[in-house]
Design a protein around this motif. Structure first.
Motif, mmCIF file in Angstrom:
data_model
loop_
_atom_site.group_PDB
_atom_site.id
_atom_site.type_symbol
_atom_site.label_atom_id
_atom_site.label_comp_id
_atom_site.label_asym_id
_atom_site.label_seq_id
_atom_site.Cartn_x
_atom_site.Cartn_y
_atom_site.Cartn_z
ATOM 1 N N MET A 15 -34.774 -14.260 47.399
ATOM 2 C CA MET A 15 -34.614 -15.415 46.523
ATOM 3 C C MET A 15 -35.362 -15.137 45.224
ATOM 4 O O MET A 15 -36.464 -15.639 45.014
ATOM 5 N N PRO A 16 -34.779 -14.315 44.330
ATOM 6 C CA PRO A 16 -35.520 -13.940 43.123
ATOM 7 C C PRO A 16 -35.893 -15.136 42.254
ATOM 8 O O PRO A 16 -36.857 -15.068 41.505
ATOM 9 N N GLN A 17 -35.172 -16.244 42.363
ATOM 10 C CA GLN A 17 -35.498 -17.406 41.546
ATOM 11 C C GLN A 17 -36.239 -18.475 42.338
ATOM 12 O O GLN A 17 -36.602 -19.504 41.798
ATOM 13 N N GLY A 18 -36.462 -18.269 43.627
ATOM 14 C CA GLY A 18 -37.282 -19.167 44.417
ATOM 15 C C GLY A 18 -36.579 -20.342 45.058
ATOM 16 O O GLY A 18 -35.376 -20.528 44.930
ATOM 17 N N MET A 19 -37.368 -21.140 45.750
ATOM 18 C CA MET A 19 -36.876 -22.299 46.480
ATOM 19 C C MET A 19 -36.815 -23.511 45.552
ATOM 20 O O MET A 19 -37.710 -23.726 44.739
ATOM 21 N N PHE A 32 -35.174 -27.823 56.407
ATOM 22 C CA PHE A 32 -34.025 -27.449 55.582
ATOM 23 C C PHE A 32 -34.551 -27.000 54.231
ATOM 24 O O PHE A 32 -35.388 -27.679 53.632
ATOM 25 N N THR A 33 -34.087 -25.841 53.769
ATOM 26 C CA THR A 33 -34.524 -25.304 52.485
ATOM 27 C C THR A 33 -33.312 -24.985 51.632
ATOM 28 O O THR A 33 -32.226 -24.719 52.142
ATOM 29 N N ALA A 34 -33.516 -25.018 50.321
ATOM 30 C CA ALA A 34 -32.461 -24.639 49.381
ATOM 31 C C ALA A 34 -33.078 -23.717 48.344
ATOM 32 O O ALA A 34 -34.239 -23.890 47.958
ATOM 33 N N ARG A 60 -27.094 -25.852 41.955
ATOM 34 C CA ARG A 60 -28.521 -25.742 42.252
ATOM 35 C C ARG A 60 -28.986 -27.027 42.930
ATOM 36 O O ARG A 60 -28.914 -28.096 42.350
ATOM 37 N N VAL A 61 -29.467 -26.911 44.163
ATOM 38 C CA VAL A 61 -29.903 -28.095 44.911
ATOM 39 C C VAL A 61 -31.179 -28.656 44.285
ATOM 40 O O VAL A 61 -32.154 -27.942 44.092
ATOM 41 N N ARG A 62 -31.132 -29.929 43.985
ATOM 42 C CA ARG A 62 -32.285 -30.643 43.411
ATOM 43 C C ARG A 62 -33.068 -31.375 44.489
ATOM 44 O O ARG A 62 -34.275 -31.467 44.431
ATOM 45 N N LYS A 63 -32.359 -31.902 45.499
ATOM 46 C CA LYS A 63 -33.011 -32.704 46.528
ATOM 47 C C LYS A 63 -32.252 -32.582 47.834
ATOM 48 O O LYS A 63 -31.039 -32.487 47.851
ATOM 49 N N ILE A 64 -32.993 -32.590 48.958
ATOM 50 C CA ILE A 64 -32.431 -32.583 50.305
ATOM 51 C C ILE A 64 -32.936 -33.834 51.014
ATOM 52 O O ILE A 64 -34.108 -34.178 50.896
ATOM 53 N N TYR A 65 -32.059 -34.501 51.740
ATOM 54 C CA TYR A 65 -32.421 -35.661 52.544
ATOM 55 C C TYR A 65 -31.873 -35.474 53.952
ATOM 56 O O TYR A 65 -30.832 -34.858 54.131
ATOM 57 N N THR A 66 -32.546 -36.041 54.942
ATOM 58 C CA THR A 66 -31.990 -36.104 56.292
ATOM 59 C C THR A 66 -31.764 -37.571 56.633
ATOM 60 O O THR A 66 -32.535 -38.440 56.218
ATOM 61 N N THR A 67 -30.691 -37.830 57.379
ATOM 62 C CA THR A 67 -30.413 -39.202 57.771
ATOM 63 C C THR A 67 -31.364 -39.628 58.881
ATOM 64 O O THR A 67 -31.957 -38.792 59.569
#
Length: 125
Positions: A15-19, A32-34, A60-67
């Protein structure tokens, strides 16, 4: 954690540009990671093994949510190249299958990128 020692280290594909985002499942058994390159991964917190990885293409994922029930994962992602639209995607937390997509047609200059969507307390919206 209170000692400041590393408990587990997850290493994704290069991931050269990171998480860009991460979120624990409600039961704590998954994380969960993006990454900035447009992928979503699910990890087993007990073993550190990757359960699945899914591509978001030129987003580009900005935010992750779980239900609340833990069955679905939502990603809010910005379009990057080729005028890809911004999207809100719903994924199966078990398999990584893409379940629903909502294309957001607001131009990126509208300023809404400074805000992120949220899941309702009951996990329905």
């Amino acid at each position: 954690v209170s000692t400041g020692q590393i408990v587990r280290h997850w290493q994704d594909d290069p991931m050269p540009q990171g998480m860009s985002a991460c979120e624990f499942s409600r039961d704590g058994r998954s994380i969960f990671t993006a990454c900035w390159q447009g992928s979503l991964s699910c990890w087993d917190t007990e073993t550190g093994e990757k359960r699945f990885s899914a591509s978001l293409g030129d987003r580009r994922v900005r935010k992750i949510y779980t239900t609340e029930d833990g069955r679905e994962v939502l990603t809010f992602a910005w379009g990057l190249r080729n005028r890809a639209s911004d999207r809100l995607d719903t994924w199966s937390a078990e398999t990584g299958e893409l379940l629903h997509t909502l294309e957001l047609s607001m131009p990126s200059t509208a300023g809404y990128r400074d805000t992120t969507p949220h899941v309702s307390p009951d996990g329905q919206f």
